[in-house]
Scaffold this motif. Sequence first.
Motif, PDB file in Angstrom:
ATOM      1  N   THR A  44       9.320   1.514  -1.740  1.00  0.00           N
ATOM      2  CA  THR A  44       9.526   0.812  -0.445  1.00  0.00           C
ATOM      3  C   THR A  44       8.171   0.555   0.214  1.00  0.00           C
ATOM      4  N   PRO A  45       7.490  -0.503  -0.182  1.00  0.00           N
ATOM      5  CA  PRO A  45       6.149  -0.799   0.379  1.00  0.00           C
ATOM      6  C   PRO A  45       6.241  -1.424   1.775  1.00  0.00           C
ATOM      7  N   ASN A  46       6.677  -0.633   2.774  1.00  0.00           N
ATOM      8  CA  ASN A  46       6.844  -1.137   4.139  1.00  0.00           C
ATOM      9  C   ASN A  46       5.789  -0.604   5.082  1.00  0.00           C
ATOM     10  N   ASP A  63       5.152   4.029  -0.657  1.00  0.00           N
ATOM     11  CA  ASP A  63       4.642   2.673  -0.540  1.00  0.00           C
ATOM     12  C   ASP A  63       4.038   2.174  -1.843  1.00  0.00           C
ATOM     13  N   GLY A  69       2.894  -3.632  -4.305  1.00  0.00           N
ATOM     14  CA  GLY A  69       3.924  -4.640  -4.038  1.00  0.00           C
ATOM     15  C   GLY A  69       3.362  -6.001  -3.682  1.00  0.00           C
ATOM     16  N   THR A  70       2.052  -6.253  -3.872  1.00  0.00           N
ATOM     17  CA  THR A  70       1.452  -7.549  -3.523  1.00  0.00           C
ATOM     18  C   THR A  70       0.953  -8.213  -4.788  1.00  0.00           C
ATOM     19  N   PRO A 127       2.278 -10.107  -0.090  1.00  0.00           N
ATOM     20  CA  PRO A 127       3.485  -9.343  -0.443  1.00  0.00           C
ATOM     21  C   PRO A 127       4.456 -10.194  -1.259  1.00  0.00           C
ATOM     22  N   ALA A 157      11.305  -8.601  -2.190  1.00  0.00           N
ATOM     23  CA  ALA A 157      12.071  -7.441  -2.679  1.00  0.00           C
ATOM     24  C   ALA A 157      13.046  -7.902  -3.756  1.00  0.00           C
ATOM     25  N   MET A 190      12.098  -3.138  -5.951  1.00  0.00           N
ATOM     26  CA  MET A 190      11.274  -3.083  -4.737  1.00  0.00           C
ATOM     27  C   MET A 190      12.218  -3.319  -3.571  1.00  0.00           C
ATOM     28  N   ARG A 237      12.435  -3.554   0.641  1.00  0.00           N
ATOM     29  CA  ARG A 237      11.636  -3.675   1.867  1.00  0.00           C
ATOM     30  C   ARG A 237      12.498  -3.363   3.078  1.00  0.00           C
TER      31      ARG A 237
END
Length: 763
Positions: A686-688, A694, A731-732, A737, A740, A761, A763
Amino acid sequence: MVKRLALFFALSLVGGMASAQNIQVNDNYTAQQLADALVSNSCAQVTNVVVNGWTGGAGGPSFGYFTAGASSFPFANGIILSTGFAASAPGPNNSLLSEGNTSWGGDADLEQALGVNGTINATVLEFDFTPYTSHISFDYIFASEQYLTSINSPNQCNYTDGFAFLLKKANSTGAYTNLAVVPGTNTPVRVNTVRGQGVCPAANEQYFDQFNPSNSPINFNGQTVILTAESDVEAGQTYHIKLVIADQGNNLYDSAIFLGGGSFSATLDIGPDRLIAAGNPLCSGETFELDANFNGATAWQWYNGTNPIPGATGATYNVTATGDYTVEVSFGPTCTTTGQIRLEYAAPLLLGNYTLLQCDEDNDGFTTFNLGQAGQLAVNGDPNLSVVGYYLNADGSGPIANISAYENTSAGQTIYVVLRNNFDCTGIASVTLAVSNNTVADPTPLEECDTDGTDDGLFHFDLTTAETEILASLPAGLQVKFYTSYSDALTFANPVTDASNFSNTVEDEQIVYARINSGSDCYGIAEVRLIVHSFGDAFADEEVILCDDVADITLDAGAYSSYSWDTNPVQTTRTITVDEPGTYTVTVTNSFGCEGSKTFTVIPSGRATGADFDIKDFTGNDNAVTVLPVGIGTYEYSLNGNDWQESPVFSHLASGVYIVYIRDVNGCGPVYRQSVVVLDYPLFFTPNGDGINDIWRIPFSYNRPGIFVTVFDRYGKIITGFSGNDQGWDGTYNGAPLPATDYWFLIELENGKKVRGHFSMIR
């Protein structure tokens, strides 16, 4: 009609023989006259007489009255019933009689009695009969032309004429009883059941008289001996008698029955003889009642031998002595008959007063007896005596139940043995239960080394050596038996069967008991101590570990008198030092002179010096590590140093770093340890920007920099790649970005193995 040549001429024209040498027949007798000729006794009443057979036509009737005249025929006179013409019965035997025709029928009652069918030419005499006695009998001879010595048709053996003497209660609907049977059997008298060896096989030959010669008094080929039809009856009861003879199968080869005139015997049955030879005598001192109280009797007189017994005029008489006893009984003024019996008394039982001596350990007068020995004393070697039972009282009351182990209830108690002889007579002998006060010294203990190859304290002994020592100081004539318990020795139970080769049943040391007997008496009981010298478990073979970091070890045989090791050279010390694996055997001698051997097996072992690991990871719950130790020992394994297992495989492991412990089961050390890494990939990230989850990477992969991970989008475009010790993916793509969704990866391991999968992924 009377056969003319037999009755009216003095000389026969056949063979120049006198007719007086043949029987003579009168065939003019009425039925009543025939019955009167047969039963001429005032102790029976005959009524309702009927005769049936051939009565018309040529040849005359098939029944009549005969006399023997000067012939050799066994009966002086009587009646004849024939399947042909009665007038043809007189001799000589010079023709084959086959006189009845096929219109002359048979008899169903005869067929049932004989067990045959197809009878023909039957002659029947029947009447009601009331006896005043308890037993009746009639004498008869059966004769037939079927008794053949030569014939052209062996098929004749399939036919069997016969005779029946049928009896049943008058007006009864029950079955007849056939009295005309082969003596001692239920076999009816027929041609094929009583005959000599001729054309047909012999049967019950002892009751066949002869094949008749040509000069026979009767004109039949053969005849039986005089046979008797007899039966017990009820005095005063009316019976129906049916005498019947017939051909069987066809009307050829006639037969006849000759009934002795006046042979009817009416006697009284007052019981079977009681004889020593028959095995049923009376017992000594027994009073035996003879009973002649028959229905209709009016007067009695008893005899011993031929002498009337004074005052013995009642229906019963009590006998107390051996003798031949006869009773004469009157049934009214015209009938007097007798009954006889022979009575013998068996010799009295030889009964005595005996004393049975038993051993008494504490000499208090109370001990345990096997009363079977008391029974042997009472029997006193008489093969005709047996023991009925054992009792507390002289009158045979108070049965003793525990025969094999009876404990006396008073010092010098007397018990009573009931004996029976082979005639079923009984008597009572007394046996006093006493104790012996003899002192018997115990013999020297018997000692043996356990050399049978099984060092268990069990071995075999020759108990007869102890027997010799025991008897050496005792009076002559005593016998010894051995037992494994004192109670068995008292009661003769479970004796040692082979005293020369007895194996002890208790390890190392056991007591057996030597009972010294004088016949049935116990003279004394000695204890025989049996000792087995064994090395036991302390001298069992042993395995010893030689660790690879130890130069040598010491083998210790223990404390014994002498030693001999199988080394080269032989060593004779208690201990030896060895520096090589192998087997080392020592033979020792203990203080009793027993020799034993023990083998030390020296086994090499050592610590683990390294290990390889076969890691199965990236499989979720199926992750596993297999340990491949390096070393000469035998190992066990642990992941925490506390819980050990024999298997080198650890299964169902989560990803992580593990320390694997390896130790030698034989104690050779130290414990080897090494860390291993089990990897697996996360299913999502969860790259938030919240600092939690992340980055997507392979946990613990920093320990394995040689692996490389490539990430793809759903179309197979490479998004990024990184090594095991790199940061991972945020996640980029080019700093921007990505959406998801699911992404795919390829992990290339150090060994070239490739792992593929996908993750999400979120988000």
